[in-house]
Design a protein around this motif. Sequence first.
Motif, short mmCIF file in Angstrom:
data_model
loop_
_atom_site.label_atom_id
_atom_site.label_comp_id
_atom_site.label_asym_id
_atom_site.label_seq_id
_atom_site.Cartn_x
_atom_site.Cartn_y
_atom_site.Cartn_z
N THR A 32 0.83 -1.21 0.00
CA THR A 32 0.00 0.00 0.00
C THR A 32 0.86 1.26 0.00
O THR A 32 0.59 2.23 -0.72
N ASN A 33 1.93 1.24 0.81
CA ASN A 33 2.78 2.43 0.95
C ASN A 33 3.73 2.65 -0.23
O ASN A 33 4.31 3.73 -0.37
N ALA A 34 3.90 1.64 -1.07
CA ALA A 34 4.91 1.73 -2.13
C ALA A 34 4.71 2.94 -3.03
O ALA A 34 5.69 3.57 -3.47
N ALA A 35 3.47 3.31 -3.30
CA ALA A 35 3.20 4.43 -4.20
C ALA A 35 3.67 5.77 -3.63
O ALA A 35 3.81 6.75 -4.37
N LEU A 36 3.95 5.82 -2.33
CA LEU A 36 4.42 7.06 -1.73
C LEU A 36 5.85 7.41 -2.15
O LEU A 36 6.24 8.57 -2.12
N PHE A 37 6.62 6.38 -2.54
CA PHE A 37 8.06 6.56 -2.64
C PHE A 37 8.54 6.59 -4.09
O PHE A 37 8.04 5.88 -4.95
N ARG A 38 9.58 7.38 -4.29
CA ARG A 38 10.10 7.66 -5.63
C ARG A 38 10.97 6.53 -6.19
O ARG A 38 10.97 6.27 -7.39
N ASP A 39 11.74 5.86 -5.33
CA ASP A 39 12.84 5.03 -5.79
C ASP A 39 12.57 3.53 -5.78
O ASP A 39 13.49 2.74 -5.99
N ILE A 40 11.34 3.11 -5.51
CA ILE A 40 11.03 1.69 -5.50
C ILE A 40 9.79 1.40 -6.35
O ILE A 40 8.88 2.23 -6.44
N GLN A 41 9.78 0.22 -6.94
CA GLN A 41 8.63 -0.25 -7.71
C GLN A 41 8.52 -1.76 -7.54
O GLN A 41 9.45 -2.50 -7.86
N PHE A 42 7.39 -2.22 -7.01
CA PHE A 42 7.17 -3.65 -6.86
C PHE A 42 6.86 -4.26 -8.22
O PHE A 42 6.07 -3.71 -9.00
N THR A 43 7.50 -5.41 -8.50
CA THR A 43 7.28 -6.08 -9.78
C THR A 43 6.73 -7.48 -9.63
O THR A 43 6.08 -7.99 -10.55
N ALA A 44 6.97 -8.15 -8.49
CA ALA A 44 6.56 -9.55 -8.35
C ALA A 44 6.42 -9.92 -6.88
O ALA A 44 7.02 -9.29 -6.00
N VAL A 45 5.61 -10.95 -6.64
CA VAL A 45 5.43 -11.49 -5.30
C VAL A 45 5.53 -13.01 -5.37
O VAL A 45 5.24 -13.62 -6.40
N ALA A 46 5.94 -13.61 -4.25
CA ALA A 46 6.02 -15.07 -4.16
C ALA A 46 5.78 -15.48 -2.72
O ALA A 46 6.02 -14.71 -1.78
#
Length: 387
Positions: free
Chosen positions: A19-33
């Motif tokens: 949920t918080n990932a969209a707040l930040f400039r330098d990270i992008q989630f691409t996959a989960v396991a």
Amino acid sequence: MVQRIGLVGCGVISDIYLTNAALFRDIQFTAVADARPEAAEARAQTYGLKALSLDELYESPDVDIVLNLTNPDAHAEVSLRALRAGKHVYGEKPLATTLEDGEAIMRLADEKGLRVGTAPDTVLGAGTQTARRLMEDGTVGRTLSGVATIMSRGMEHWHPAPAFYFKPGGGPVLDMGPYYLSALVTLLGPIDQVIAMGQIGLPERTVTAEGPNVGQVIPVTTPTTFHALLGFRSGAQVTLLASFDVWKHGMTPIELYGTGASIRVPDPNFFGGTIEIADNRETWNPVEAGDERMMVLNYPPAAPRYANYRGLGLAEMAAAIEAGRPHRASGELGLHVLEAMLGILRSAETGEVVRLRHDCRQPAAFTPDERRALLSDGERSARRTAA
């Protein structure tokens, strides 16, 4: 360059990171396991990500950092696999559950030239960092002593599967200690030695939380109450009280006593809170931590009471990788805290003073401007508009 994140471990805590990932400039989630493919599929569908097998995620060319959100007893295995695959790793606390595993993680990262980060990143929030500023600008003076308290009635009344917390590898020190010890090291510098006493409060726990384990009786096989004394290299001495056997108490999370003032540090499990200073014998005076995006109450979503911005440490590490500088929520800090916690357990068992072998640099202070710089363009624009 944006660091691409692959998440391993799709349990409850993964939701706040995603949920918080969209707040930040330098990270992008691409996959989960996840070891449970259905859990990975559910998270992937909710957040528009790829669900991969564990092997696929470790080998994916679209993953730069593995975010390790597994149970503590799996932290070492997941982190070592990620490092062997050439990925940086950031994990939930603790770094590992044994000192040998923590050392192995840091040794392999050093050999491969990779980064290790570890929670808690709550110490990067405005609460702890404002307290640090007051301790470094002369307001508090030289810190002589203090008290930190981690006390509750346990988690069998709210956690649907609490058995782990009452077995070796669980207990209040390893469960909540990372928040408090990381905050204390952030404020006071490294720990030099510990001495402790401990006991099992209740021999059994009955699960009353709704879920598949309600009514289960859990035998308690690890101490659930500790009294410890932490000696810091700075000369400060802090008493730590950690217990799952307390119905109610009136203690604050952290109080530190300096030559110039006493200071109350807010709950290190969250990012905000109220700092209080007393430079007389009459009153505590609140200190504002500032009007920041990451002071806004956002958790739980239905009725926010806390500032919960988990993922800040991951974003700060990503920015540090790009800039070629040390990151703050580091594996070095995590290993130091792990050794201190295990030292408390060992001292409680043997009655001996335990001196720490692993050094740790006090993480650099983290200013409001530095936190703001990690926000995405949209978040910074929204904050300027609101101001």
